[in-house]
Design a protein around this motif. Structure first.
Motif, short mmCIF file in Angstrom:
data_model
loop_
_atom_site.label_atom_id
_atom_site.label_comp_id
_atom_site.label_asym_id
_atom_site.label_seq_id
_atom_site.Cartn_x
_atom_site.Cartn_y
_atom_site.Cartn_z
N ASN A 71 43.18 34.94 20.60
CA ASN A 71 42.90 36.33 20.19
C ASN A 71 41.42 36.69 20.16
N SER A 72 40.68 36.21 21.15
CA SER A 72 39.26 36.56 21.22
C SER A 72 39.08 37.98 21.74
N ASN A 73 38.16 38.71 21.13
CA ASN A 73 37.82 40.05 21.57
C ASN A 73 36.47 40.08 22.28
N LEU A 74 35.97 38.91 22.67
CA LEU A 74 34.71 38.85 23.41
C LEU A 74 34.89 39.36 24.84
N PHE A 75 33.79 39.66 25.50
CA PHE A 75 33.80 40.01 26.91
C PHE A 75 34.04 38.71 27.68
N LEU A 76 35.12 38.64 28.44
CA LEU A 76 35.50 37.41 29.14
C LEU A 76 35.27 37.53 30.64
N VAL A 77 34.69 36.49 31.22
CA VAL A 77 34.46 36.45 32.66
C VAL A 77 35.18 35.24 33.25
N GLN A 78 36.03 35.53 34.24
CA GLN A 78 36.74 34.47 34.95
C GLN A 78 35.89 33.97 36.11
N LEU A 79 35.41 32.74 36.00
CA LEU A 79 34.64 32.15 37.08
C LEU A 79 35.57 31.78 38.23
N ILE A 80 35.07 31.90 39.45
CA ILE A 80 35.88 31.66 40.63
C ILE A 80 35.19 30.64 41.52
N GLU A 81 35.90 29.59 41.85
CA GLU A 81 35.35 28.54 42.71
C GLU A 81 35.98 28.54 44.09
N PHE A 82 37.30 28.72 44.17
CA PHE A 82 38.01 28.58 45.44
C PHE A 82 38.40 29.94 46.02
N GLU A 83 38.44 29.99 47.33
CA GLU A 83 38.70 31.24 48.03
C GLU A 83 40.02 31.88 47.63
N GLU A 84 41.06 31.04 47.45
CA GLU A 84 42.37 31.60 47.10
C GLU A 84 42.36 32.34 45.77
N GLU A 85 41.41 31.98 44.90
CA GLU A 85 41.33 32.66 43.60
C GLU A 85 40.86 34.10 43.72
N THR A 86 40.20 34.44 44.81
CA THR A 86 39.74 35.82 45.00
C THR A 86 40.91 36.76 45.21
N LYS A 87 42.10 36.23 45.45
CA LYS A 87 43.30 37.05 45.67
C LYS A 87 44.08 37.29 44.37
#
Length: 325
Positions: A218-234
């Protein structure tokens, strides 16, 4: 009278750069990647003080837990590529010949010397033109210590520079019986970082864990999903259900050159469509790859590709670029 290294660095560099006065570019945030890591060993207090004096918007903290559950500011779960652990504790390596942060108490970790990143197999420094390996007197520190440095400087200077913590390898921590996400969130809350307005951006490569941070913890912080692999961009549609932004490798934004000009993938456009900010990594003046200069790199990514900011080992150079826009 001898002054502490930290104090000297702060005084010297406080006046070396000025914050951008161009309000039109304020939305492009500068994240000091592992501090001013282009100039001093990464994730040392000295590198953080130097970064602060360069006026970034945020300073990054990579986090790994010690044996006694202290969030330690270090880039990897390993110790042997940035410290002299093999000299101080030669018998404490695991079967894979690596030394793990999680096997040492915080007090034990304080006995180590931190140095510029190197290959533990060859001893060769990764970035040969950076601070000389083995020189200086640098130490590991905790998240709490770094927060107190940054908050203290915010108080004494009147600035409002934020923090950008990343929990490293949460699955490894779970396997070793530790909940790094919860422990880190508890520390952040203790220091007043609880909501999106508290100048703290929380990041992680593990999508399952970051979603857990939002929905289970239940965090209300600003969250950033880091992306390493190309398939994650989809997976932007899914990321947008719990995250506020993405942190891709900057090359995932570039497509190809046409008539000497860079073209781009649709990653930034699609992310903005889903309401996600885009903070790519890592802008390095000594690792330009396909760019002719650091300014070209900045212009292509920040202006032409329209990302919302980014991580850099050279925060002074990125701040200087934005100040001219």
């Amino acid at each position: 009278m001898k002054y502490p290294t930290l104090f000297i660095l702060f005084v010297v560099f406080l006046g070396c750069s000025k914050p951008s006065k161009n309000t039109s570019m304020q939305k492009k945030i500068v994240v000091a990647h592992r501090g001013a890591s282009g100039y001093l060993p990464e994730h040392t207090m000295e590198a953080k003080a130097m970064a602060y004096a360069m006026h970034p918007d945020y300073i990054e903290q990579d986090l790994v837990l010690s044996k006694d559950d202290v969030p330690v500011v270090i880039h990897d779960i390993y110790l042997d590529d940035v410290t002299n652990v093999h000299e101080i504790f030669p018998d404490r390596k695991r079967a894979d010949n690596r030394y793990y942060v999680i096997d040492f108490t915080f007090d034990e970790l304080q006995q180590l010397q931190v140095t510029e990143r190197f290959d533990p197999k060859t001893g060769k420094q990764f970035y040969p033109k950076r601070f000389p390996k083995g020189k200086g007197n640098f130490k590991l520190h905790s998240l709490q210590q770094e927060i107190e440095l940054i908050q203290g400087l915010n108080y004494s200077t009147g600035k409002d520079i934020g923090i950008y913590p990343e929990i490293k390898n949460p699955e490894f921590h779970h396997t070793n019986g530790k909940d790094i996400a919860k422990i880190t969130l508890d520390v952040l809350s203790e220091y007043g970082y609880k909501t999106k307005s508290d100048k703290c951006i929380f990041q992680c490569f593990d999508a399952k864990e970051l979603e857990r941070v939002r929905k289970e913890l239940n965090s209300n912080l600003f969250l950033v999903q880091l992306i390493e692999f190309e398939e994650e961009t989809k997976q932007l549609t899914h990321f947008a259900t719990y995250a506020d932004g993405i942190g891709p490798w900057y090359k995932q934004i570039l497509s190809k050159k046409v008539d000497g000009k860079f073209t781009f993938t649709n990653l930034v456009e699609q992310s903005h469509k889903y309401g996600l900010k885009v903070h790519p990594y890592t802008f390095r003046a000594d690792q330009l790859d396909e760019f002719s200069s650091f300014d070209e790199m900045m212009h292509v990514l920040l202006i032409d590709a329209n990302v919302d900011g980014g991580f850099t080992d050279f925060p002074d150079k990125m701040v200087a670029f934005l100040s001219k826009q």
